[in-house]
Design a protein around this motif. Structure first.
Motif, PDB file in Angstrom:
ATOM      1  N   PHE A   8       0.828  -1.199   0.000  1.00 16.51           N
ATOM      2  CA  PHE A   8       0.000   0.000   0.000  1.00 16.51           C
ATOM      3  C   PHE A   8       0.867   1.255   0.000  1.00 16.51           C
ATOM      4  O   PHE A   8       1.931   1.288   0.624  1.00 16.51           O
ATOM      5  CB  PHE A   8      -0.895   0.040   1.242  1.00 16.51           C
ATOM      6  CG  PHE A   8      -1.766  -1.167   1.419  1.00 16.51           C
ATOM      7  CD1 PHE A   8      -2.663  -1.544   0.431  1.00 16.51           C
ATOM      8  CD2 PHE A   8      -1.704  -1.929   2.578  1.00 16.51           C
ATOM      9  CE1 PHE A   8      -3.479  -2.655   0.596  1.00 16.51           C
ATOM     10  CE2 PHE A   8      -2.509  -3.040   2.754  1.00 16.51           C
ATOM     11  CZ  PHE A   8      -3.402  -3.407   1.761  1.00 16.51           C
ATOM     12  N   GLU A   9       0.370   2.286  -0.686  1.00 16.68           N
ATOM     13  CA  GLU A   9       1.021   3.594  -0.635  1.00 16.68           C
ATOM     14  C   GLU A   9       0.162   4.577   0.141  1.00 16.68           C
ATOM     15  O   GLU A   9      -1.045   4.656  -0.056  1.00 16.68           O
ATOM     16  CB  GLU A   9       1.255   4.135  -2.051  1.00 16.68           C
ATOM     17  CG  GLU A   9       1.934   5.515  -2.052  1.00 16.68           C
ATOM     18  CD  GLU A   9       2.117   6.076  -3.439  1.00 16.68           C
ATOM     19  OE1 GLU A   9       3.012   5.566  -4.145  1.00 16.68           O
ATOM     20  OE2 GLU A   9       1.370   6.997  -3.815  1.00 16.68           O
ATOM     21  N   PHE A  10       0.808   5.321   1.037  1.00 19.76           N
ATOM     22  CA  PHE A  10       0.172   6.395   1.788  1.00 19.76           C
ATOM     23  C   PHE A  10       0.878   7.711   1.459  1.00 19.76           C
ATOM     24  O   PHE A  10       1.986   7.720   0.929  1.00 19.76           O
ATOM     25  CB  PHE A  10       0.295   6.151   3.299  1.00 19.76           C
ATOM     26  CG  PHE A  10      -0.166   4.795   3.759  1.00 19.76           C
ATOM     27  CD1 PHE A  10      -1.371   4.262   3.328  1.00 19.76           C
ATOM     28  CD2 PHE A  10       0.608   4.045   4.629  1.00 19.76           C
ATOM     29  CE1 PHE A  10      -1.805   3.010   3.760  1.00 19.76           C
ATOM     30  CE2 PHE A  10       0.191   2.789   5.068  1.00 19.76           C
ATOM     31  CZ  PHE A  10      -1.014   2.271   4.637  1.00 19.76           C
ATOM     32  N   PHE A  11       0.221   8.827   1.794  1.00 22.85           N
ATOM     33  CA  PHE A  11       0.926  10.109   1.706  1.00 22.85           C
ATOM     34  C   PHE A  11       0.961  10.753   3.084  1.00 22.85           C
ATOM     35  O   PHE A  11       0.096  10.492   3.932  1.00 22.85           O
ATOM     36  CB  PHE A  11       0.309  11.040   0.656  1.00 22.85           C
ATOM     37  CG  PHE A  11      -1.146  11.388   0.872  1.00 22.85           C
ATOM     38  CD1 PHE A  11      -1.524  12.375   1.779  1.00 22.85           C
ATOM     39  CD2 PHE A  11      -2.145  10.754   0.141  1.00 22.85           C
ATOM     40  CE1 PHE A  11      -2.848  12.704   1.968  1.00 22.85           C
ATOM     41  CE2 PHE A  11      -3.490  11.080   0.317  1.00 22.85           C
ATOM     42  CZ  PHE A  11      -3.833  12.057   1.235  1.00 22.85           C
ATOM     43  N   PRO A  12       1.977  11.573   3.358  1.00 22.23           N
ATOM     44  CA  PRO A  12       2.136  12.133   4.699  1.00 22.23           C
ATOM     45  C   PRO A  12       1.084  13.198   4.994  1.00 22.23           C
ATOM     46  O   PRO A  12       0.679  13.942   4.103  1.00 22.23           O
ATOM     47  CB  PRO A  12       3.541  12.745   4.658  1.00 22.23           C
ATOM     48  CG  PRO A  12       3.758  13.067   3.221  1.00 22.23           C
ATOM     49  CD  PRO A  12       3.062  11.982   2.439  1.00 22.23           C
ATOM     50  N   LEU A  22      -4.607   9.236   8.356  1.00 29.22           N
ATOM     51  CA  LEU A  22      -3.519   8.328   7.981  1.00 29.22           C
ATOM     52  C   LEU A  22      -3.449   7.148   8.944  1.00 29.22           C
ATOM     53  O   LEU A  22      -3.352   5.987   8.522  1.00 29.22           O
ATOM     54  CB  LEU A  22      -2.180   9.070   7.972  1.00 29.22           C
ATOM     55  CG  LEU A  22      -0.935   8.180   7.825  1.00 29.22           C
ATOM     56  CD1 LEU A  22      -0.977   7.374   6.533  1.00 29.22           C
ATOM     57  CD2 LEU A  22       0.338   9.021   7.903  1.00 29.22           C
ATOM     58  N   TRP A  23      -3.510   7.429  10.242  1.00 31.26           N
ATOM     59  CA  TRP A  23      -3.396   6.330  11.197  1.00 31.26           C
ATOM     60  C   TRP A  23      -4.605   5.406  11.116  1.00 31.26           C
ATOM     61  O   TRP A  23      -4.466   4.179  11.248  1.00 31.26           O
ATOM     62  CB  TRP A  23      -3.199   6.856  12.619  1.00 31.26           C
ATOM     63  CG  TRP A  23      -2.846   5.731  13.544  1.00 31.26           C
ATOM     64  CD1 TRP A  23      -3.583   5.253  14.588  1.00 31.26           C
ATOM     65  CD2 TRP A  23      -1.681   4.906  13.482  1.00 31.26           C
ATOM     66  NE1 TRP A  23      -2.945   4.199  15.172  1.00 31.26           N
ATOM     67  CE2 TRP A  23      -1.773   3.957  14.515  1.00 31.26           C
ATOM     68  CE3 TRP A  23      -0.560   4.887  12.642  1.00 31.26           C
ATOM     69  CZ2 TRP A  23      -0.807   2.993  14.744  1.00 31.26           C
ATOM     70  CZ3 TRP A  23       0.414   3.938  12.854  1.00 31.26           C
ATOM     71  CH2 TRP A  23       0.287   2.987  13.904  1.00 31.26           C
ATOM     72  N   VAL A  37       4.579  -1.088   3.105  1.00 30.42           N
ATOM     73  CA  VAL A  37       3.799   0.110   2.794  1.00 30.42           C
ATOM     74  C   VAL A  37       4.784   1.224   2.481  1.00 30.42           C
ATOM     75  O   VAL A  37       5.906   1.240   3.000  1.00 30.42           O
ATOM     76  CB  VAL A  37       2.878   0.528   3.966  1.00 30.42           C
ATOM     77  CG1 VAL A  37       1.894  -0.594   4.285  1.00 30.42           C
ATOM     78  CG2 VAL A  37       3.671   0.900   5.213  1.00 30.42           C
ATOM     79  N   SER A  38       4.388   2.135   1.614  1.00 28.95           N
ATOM     80  CA  SER A  38       5.284   3.235   1.251  1.00 28.95           C
ATOM     81  C   SER A  38       4.651   4.568   1.591  1.00 28.95           C
ATOM     82  O   SER A  38       3.420   4.690   1.671  1.00 28.95           O
ATOM     83  CB  SER A  38       5.643   3.175  -0.240  1.00 28.95           C
ATOM     84  OG  SER A  38       4.497   3.412  -1.047  1.00 28.95           O
ATOM     85  N   VAL A  39       5.506   5.571   1.802  1.00 31.57           N
ATOM     86  CA  VAL A  39       5.043   6.925   2.124  1.00 31.57           C
ATOM     87  C   VAL A  39       5.664   7.882   1.120  1.00 31.57           C
ATOM     88  O   VAL A  39       6.884   7.913   0.936  1.00 31.57           O
ATOM     89  CB  VAL A  39       5.432   7.338   3.553  1.00 31.57           C
ATOM     90  CG1 VAL A  39       4.900   8.735   3.866  1.00 31.57           C
ATOM     91  CG2 VAL A  39       4.907   6.335   4.568  1.00 31.57           C
ATOM     92  N   THR A 262      -3.574   4.162  -2.053  1.00 29.12           N
ATOM     93  CA  THR A 262      -4.766   4.251  -1.202  1.00 29.12           C
ATOM     94  C   THR A 262      -5.337   5.657  -1.065  1.00 29.12           C
ATOM     95  O   THR A 262      -6.491   5.808  -0.666  1.00 29.12           O
ATOM     96  CB  THR A 262      -4.442   3.759   0.226  1.00 29.12           C
ATOM     97  OG1 THR A 262      -3.608   4.721   0.894  1.00 29.12           O
ATOM     98  CG2 THR A 262      -3.758   2.401   0.199  1.00 29.12           C
ATOM     99  N   LEU A 263      -4.524   6.682  -1.309  1.00 31.61           N
ATOM    100  CA  LEU A 263      -4.929   8.074  -1.081  1.00 31.61           C
ATOM    101  C   LEU A 263      -5.385   8.295   0.365  1.00 31.61           C
ATOM    102  O   LEU A 263      -6.180   9.190   0.660  1.00 31.61           O
ATOM    103  CB  LEU A 263      -6.031   8.503  -2.058  1.00 31.61           C
ATOM    104  CG  LEU A 263      -5.696   8.357  -3.551  1.00 31.61           C
ATOM    105  CD1 LEU A 263      -6.845   8.872  -4.400  1.00 31.61           C
ATOM    106  CD2 LEU A 263      -4.398   9.058  -3.915  1.00 31.61           C
TER     107      LEU A 263
END
Length: 288
Positions: A8-12, A22-23, A37-39, A262-263
């Motif tokens: 999964f990709e997340f953004f800060p 995010l959490w 997972v990536s940020v 995931t946005l």
């Protein structure tokens, strides 16, 4: 159908509300046991500190394998490698190495006078440290700045030869787009894993606008389908069905890993994963 490996990709987050979102996203998706997972990094390196903080928090409190995005934009070589070594010192040794997007008001990418000139230069330097597992981006449809699709494949091969071990693709909407790209990469002698990037469509207007900016083809049938679905208030149902079918088609063609953008909104991604047979395996406990 064998369930795929997932990531999964997340953004800060940029504010407190976004931090909670995010959490919540991490907690919702962690039970699916992603392999990492990536940020992300913002355009022009604008979220550098936020990315570092988000990576550290997820690594410390979730137990997930976290990959930090790292770019060449607006930083010296020493600054960039300092950030990378800081990740490694904290136990984060997976990096997604990218050239990075220029600042929004810039006409194009201009290397810092004392920085890395390209993603290949960054990968070579990271690889030379011996501290990192390096992933890179790939483009199944022509990158807006590339001369042609062959140039994208040649550039990907250079990145892998420089020390990267896996490529994560830009998102696409039809399975044949990825399959043609995979075949072309194999003919070019690329044998490293190429993991398709998947975008569950939370908002069709936003997704289609972003796709066109990235050079991603938007099929007419999708435009028509979402226009009708929005009138009937069933966009989420359509999005889940389309994304699940795309993933299933890829799996049937031998794809064994998927990377979801995931946005920071987990619901559609989780629903698609469940439909693919990816079921909860772990739970987060005692998190701060």
């Amino acid at each position: 159908m064998t369930a795929p490996a997932i990531s999964f990709e997340f953004f800060p987050p940029r504010n407190l509300e976004a931090s909670f979102r995010l959490w919540d996203t991490v907690q919702a998706l962690a039970p699916l046991a992603p392999r990492f997972v990536s940020v992300t990094y913002g355009a022009g390196g604008t979220t550098r500190d936020l990315t570092r903080d988000a990576v550290a928090t997820i690594h410390k409190h979730s137990g997930l394998n976290v990959a930090a995005h790292l770019t060449c934009v607006d930083a010296t070589r020493d600054e960039t490698l300092g950030i990378a070594n800081g990740f490694a010192d904290a136990g984060v040794t997976d990096i997604v190495a990218l050239r990075g997007d220029p600042p929004k008001d810039a006409a194009g990418f201009v290397p810092h006078a004392d920085g890395f000139a390209s993603s290949v230069d960054l990968i070579e330097a990271l690889s030379a440290t011996g501290r990192f597992n390096i992933r890179v981006g790939a483009y199944p449809e022509k990158h807006p700045e590339a001369a042609d699709s062959r140039a994208d494949i040649d550039w990907l091969k250079r990145k892998l030869d420089a020390g990267a071990t896996e490529a994560l693709t830009q998102f696409f909407f039809e399975a044949d787009t990825f399959l043609r790209f995979r075949d072309a990469c194999q003919k070019a002698g690329i044998d490293a894993p190429i993991t398709p990037g998947i975008l569950p469509i939370e908002n069709w207007k936003g997704a289609s606008k972003f796709a066109r900016a990235c050079g991603t083809h938007v099929p007419d049938w999708m435009e028509d389908a979402f226009e009708k679905a929005e009138r009937d208030d069933r966009s989420d149902l359509l999005a889940t069905a389309i994304c699940t079918e795309l993933c299933s088609d890829l799996i049937e063609e031998g794809v064994d890993a998927l990377h979801f953008y995931t946005l920071n909104r987990p619901e559609l991604t989780r629903d698609v994963c469940h439909a693919l047979g990816v079921t909860p395996k772990v739970s987060l406990e005692n998190v701060a």
